[in-house]
Design a protein around this motif. Structure first.
Motif, PDB file in Angstrom:
ATOM      1  N   HIS A  63       0.831  -1.213   0.000  1.00 49.78           N
ATOM      2  CA  HIS A  63       0.000   0.000   0.000  1.00 49.78           C
ATOM      3  C   HIS A  63       0.868   1.268   0.000  1.00 49.78           C
ATOM      4  CE1 HIS A  63      -3.889  -1.907   0.797  1.00 49.78           C
ATOM      5  NE2 HIS A  63      -3.315  -2.644   1.731  1.00 49.78           N
ATOM      6  N   PHE A  88      -4.576  -1.116  -5.691  1.00 56.08           N
ATOM      7  CA  PHE A  88      -3.638  -1.586  -4.658  1.00 56.08           C
ATOM      8  C   PHE A  88      -2.290  -0.883  -4.755  1.00 56.08           C
ATOM      9  CE2 PHE A  88      -0.937  -5.309  -3.018  1.00 56.08           C
ATOM     10  CZ  PHE A  88      -1.219  -5.048  -1.695  1.00 56.08           C
ATOM     11  N   HIS A 133      -8.006  -6.338  -1.894  1.00 55.10           N
ATOM     12  CA  HIS A 133      -7.439  -7.608  -1.420  1.00 55.10           C
ATOM     13  C   HIS A 133      -8.148  -8.843  -1.981  1.00 55.10           C
ATOM     14  CE1 HIS A 133      -6.714  -4.440   1.625  1.00 55.10           C
ATOM     15  NE2 HIS A 133      -5.513  -4.979   1.682  1.00 55.10           N
ATOM     16  N   HIS A 199      -5.826  -3.846   9.569  1.00 51.73           N
ATOM     17  CA  HIS A 199      -6.417  -3.190   8.388  1.00 51.73           C
ATOM     18  C   HIS A 199      -7.315  -4.201   7.683  1.00 51.73           C
ATOM     19  CE1 HIS A 199      -3.757  -5.006   5.408  1.00 51.73           C
ATOM     20  NE2 HIS A 199      -4.229  -4.231   4.458  1.00 51.73           N
ATOM     21  N   ALA A 201      -8.139  -6.316   5.358  1.00 50.35           N
ATOM     22  CA  ALA A 201      -7.615  -7.098   4.242  1.00 50.35           C
ATOM     23  C   ALA A 201      -8.390  -8.387   4.003  1.00 50.35           C
ATOM     24  CB  ALA A 201      -6.145  -7.435   4.493  1.00 50.35           C
ATOM     25  N   VAL A 219      -9.381  -0.232   4.353  1.00 54.68           N
ATOM     26  CA  VAL A 219      -8.769  -1.164   3.394  1.00 54.68           C
ATOM     27  C   VAL A 219      -7.347  -0.797   2.989  1.00 54.68           C
ATOM     28  CG1 VAL A 219     -10.926  -2.024   2.430  1.00 54.68           C
ATOM     29  CG2 VAL A 219      -9.810  -0.028   1.387  1.00 54.68           C
ATOM     30  N   ASP A 274      -1.198  -9.220   3.122  1.00 53.41           N
ATOM     31  CA  ASP A 274      -0.796  -8.553   1.883  1.00 53.41           C
ATOM     32  C   ASP A 274       0.585  -8.974   1.406  1.00 53.41           C
ATOM     33  OD1 ASP A 274      -3.026  -7.191   2.789  1.00 53.41           O
ATOM     34  OD2 ASP A 274      -2.295  -5.220   2.173  1.00 53.41           O
TER      35      ASP A 274
HETATM   36 ZN   LIG Z   1      -3.867  -4.345   2.534  1.00 51.19          ZN
END
Ligand SMILES: [Zn+2]
Length: 303
Positions: A63, A88, A133, A199, A201, A219, A274
């Protein structure tokens, strides 16, 4: 005399190594993937025909990534770029332009039905946000595989049968893991299928497998949770008796420590959201990530 023999042996060795390495490296498709999870999926489909460079590596946060001059150089030398899309990699357009990349771009999430949500900005302005995600649903992972396969065939038509065979085998493995995830979540008591992550995800995961996710940070990891957000979550954890709070491998743990200590929710371990782990960690591949995460979820939520 002796040193001349050593020198010529050395030269012969260099020639041999050069031939072996050179032939392989020159033949391979040079691919760049934006982040580690996508990099693994590209490797599974590309197999021996593709050399994959991943920009945001294990435990990295895509991110908020800042590309390096080496990234631009690697991208310029590659034939194909794989991105997640869905907003993203906010830094990718600039990197593509500055690198002079002329290859093919494949957006791996093409065909995914995006999740959107309305988030309140500071100052009360509401904004519709797309959740990037998508890989956290294995059904979407299958779409990624198909897009990657088709992209590789487009830049390397000679490898068509190899990419098709690799993709078919991998799609089978993904389907098996998908069944395993559904079966594992189905064993959990319904009132315990709720978690907190830092977060947001796991929206696609939650929607696909029936888990309620609460995340103070939204997000993206770009904005921090406000004191008001945290207070709301602490109230929610108490009211709804949310059993567990999960760390993520890419984010700061302090906020979750605070929520756990103020509510008595237990810390359920670390989820990979992530990014993959390094090769010697618990989640070095896309499918290992699911196995690890589902193991952590079922351990924390089953009793
Ligand atoms: Zn993320």
């Amino acid at each position: 005399m002796k040193s001349r023999i050593v020198a010529s042996l050395g030269a012969a060795l260099i020639v041999l190594l050069g031939l072996a390495g050179g032939a392989n490296a020159a033949d391979k498709v040079k691919a760049v993937a934006s982040f580690s999870i996508l990099g693994d999926i590209v490797k599974q489909v590309g197999g021996d025909r593709v050399e994959v460079i991943t920009l945001v590596g294990p435990d990295g946060d895509a991110h908020v990534y800042e590309p390096t001059p080496a990234d631009a150089k690697n991208l310029a030398a590659s034939q194909i770029l794989f991105t997640n899309g869905l907003g993203f990699e906010g830094w990718m357009d600039r990197l593509e332009k500055s690198s002079g990349f002329k290859g093919k771009v494949v957006v791996a999430s093409t065909g995914v039905k995006p999740r959107t949500m309305v988030e309140e900005e500071e100052g009360g302005k509401a904004e519709t946000i797309t959740d990037p995600h998508a890989w956290q649903s294995l059904a979407n992972g299958k779409l990624y595989v198909a897009n990657i396969r088709d992209g590789l065939i487009a830049v390397d038509p000679d490898g068509k049968s190899v990419y098709e065979a690799n993709a078919a085998k991998y799609l089978d493995e993904i389907a098996k893991e998908e069944d395993a995830v559904k079966a594992a979540i189905a064993t959990l008591p319904k009132d315990r299928r709720k978690i907190i992550t830092s977060h947001d995800a796991f929206g696609y995961f939650g929607a696909a497998y029936g888990l309620e996710i609460i995340a103070p940070e939204g997000v993206s990891t770009e904005s921090e949770a406000s004191a008001k957000d945290v207070a709301t979550i602490i109230r929610q954890v108490r009211q709804e008796k949310i059993p567990a709070v999960f760390m993520e491998n890419i984010t700061d743990h302090r906020l979750l420590d605070q929520i756990a200590s103020e509510t008595g929710a237990k810390i359920g371990g670390e989820l990979y959201t992530d990014a993959l782990s390094p090769p010697d960690g618990p989640a070095p591949t896309y499918l290992d990530m699911f196995r690890h995460n589902v193991g952590a979820l079922t351990t924390a939520l089953s009793s």
